[in-house]
Design an enzyme around this catalytic site. Structure first.
Site: not given
Length: 397
Positions: A351, A37, A198, A374
């Site tokens: 992520g 990053r 999930k 996200g």
């Protein structure tokens, strides 16, 4: 929908405030273990320096509840100085006396890094007073922090209302354009690989992807909600009972649209969430009571490899198992190898997915790896990101 580019703004002799995403992982000794990053921000920083600008950098690191050395950006300043080959001046605060004085005394070609933005609680509350203070430090505000663009925070959203000029950095433009192009005109067959723990976190993305893809592979913990929706006994595997009907609807919609949807056919099962637990390779029809699936099995890996063999575009978001444990990392690593070895345009969410790819040693062979998990997912979902909305170039009539 093009963004206002940093190239559209005159930077000569101006002070440019660049919101970066330096939220990098560190080991137990505070050493940066992955500087991807930081490296991603360098093109925008260098462009400002080449245009005789003074540069103020700002970022968050982690989710600190109080000011602490553990969450200080000092290690980032040190690494960035080494990568740029020039000193990065470190402020001891964000909008306090030290930061303000150092910002006022910046000379052409100098770089100042503010302390962790989240040391001020107003940052995550989109506090306007904080935004005004940050905006007052510069002539031009540049957002190059894609990883936080899905958050309405002071340094990415509120600040755009008070800065004299606003624009997007090169990394943000690249991320935004890749997501737009991926959904508009992908080369086919287009295969989506969706994993993670999930269904709830990926539900909207699945609904948005169905009309656009040719095949969907579902792995990771979220697969068990789909397997249970198909009437299978999944033992103690993770499941979201309240989303079983949603899973049935997704499978039905896929069938109606002619989209082929694939689930694991076998798993690695264990009795406990541990690297020391005894492991069984079982088919999804034979998961014993009291056992839980923690990775896709070898037959699923072979099946998924075959499914990917003719893909021309692959979008991957989410690991295939609990990759943090060596015993349950093979499925995710194999998926990374299969995608990186393909001739398809391969796009990965940030992520955990980026972490898997780096651990597998495949980062150089992907077409694009997002820096924001996200934010990347929400763009795929078709959502309007609050920090990007102010940067969209309005058409002139």
């Amino acid at each position: 929908m093009p963004l206002i580019s940093i190239k559209d703004v005159d930077l000569v002799n101006k002070c440019v405030f660049i919101r970066c995403d330096f939220n990098v992982p560190q080991d137990e000794f505070g050493n940066i273990s992955d500087d991807r990053r930081i490296k991603s921000a360098i093109p925008t920083i260098k462009y400002c320096l080449d245009n005789d600008a003074r540069v103020i950098l700002a970022s968050h690191l982690g989710r600190p509840k109080e000011i602490s050395d553990k969450h200080s950006l000092k290690p980032v300043a040190k690494r960035l100085s080494k990568l740029l080959g020039t000193e990065v001046i470190m402020a001891n605060d964000i909008i306090g006396e030290d930061a303000q004085n150092k910002a006022k005394n910046l000379k052409k070609g100098e770089i100042l890094l503010l302390e962790n933005l989240r040391f001020i609680k107003g940052e995550t509350k989109n506090d306007e007073d904080l935004a005004k203070s940050l905006a007052s430090m510069c002539d031009v505000y540049c957002n190059d922090a894609f990883g936080v663009c899905h958050r309405a925070h002071s340094s990415v959203e509120a600040i755009t209302r008070f800065a004299k000029e606003i624009c997007a950095g090169f990394l943000l433009q690249k991320e935004f354009n890749f997501a737009q192009d991926l959904l508009k005109s992908p080369a086919r067959p287009f295969v989506a690989v969706v994993g993670g723990s999930k269904v709830s976190g990926k539900l909207q993305a699945l609904h948005n992807l169905l009309p656009k893809v040719d095949k969907i592979i579902i792995g990771g913990g979220m697969a068990f909600t789909f397997l249970k929706a198909n009437g299978l006994n999944i033992g103690n595997s993770i499941v979201e009972e309240e989303l079983i009907e949603d899973a049935k609807q997704i499978m039905q919609t896929a069938k109606e649209l002619g989209v082929k949807l694939y689930l694991p056919v076998d798993v690695l099962a264990a009795q406990s969430f541990s690297n020391d637990s005894v492991v069984k390779k079982v088919s999804v029809q034979e998961i014993p009571n009291g056992w839980m699936g923690l990775d896709i099995g070898p037959a699923s890996s072979i099946l998924f490899k075959e499914i990917l063999s003719d893909a021309q575009t692959i979008w991957w978001n989410g690991p295939m198992g609990v990759f943090e444990f060596d015993k349950f990392s093979k499925g995710s690593f194999k998926m990374s190898h299969y995608i990186s070895d393909s001739y398809a345009t391969s796009v990965a969410g940030g992520g955990d997915t980026a972490d898997v790819i780096n651990r597998a040693g495949d980062a150089d062979d992907f077409s694009f790896i997002s820096t924001g998990g996200g934010a990347s997912l929400e763009l795929i979902e078709g959502k309007e990101l609050p920090a990007i909305k102010p940067l969209i170039l309005k058409e002139e009539y």
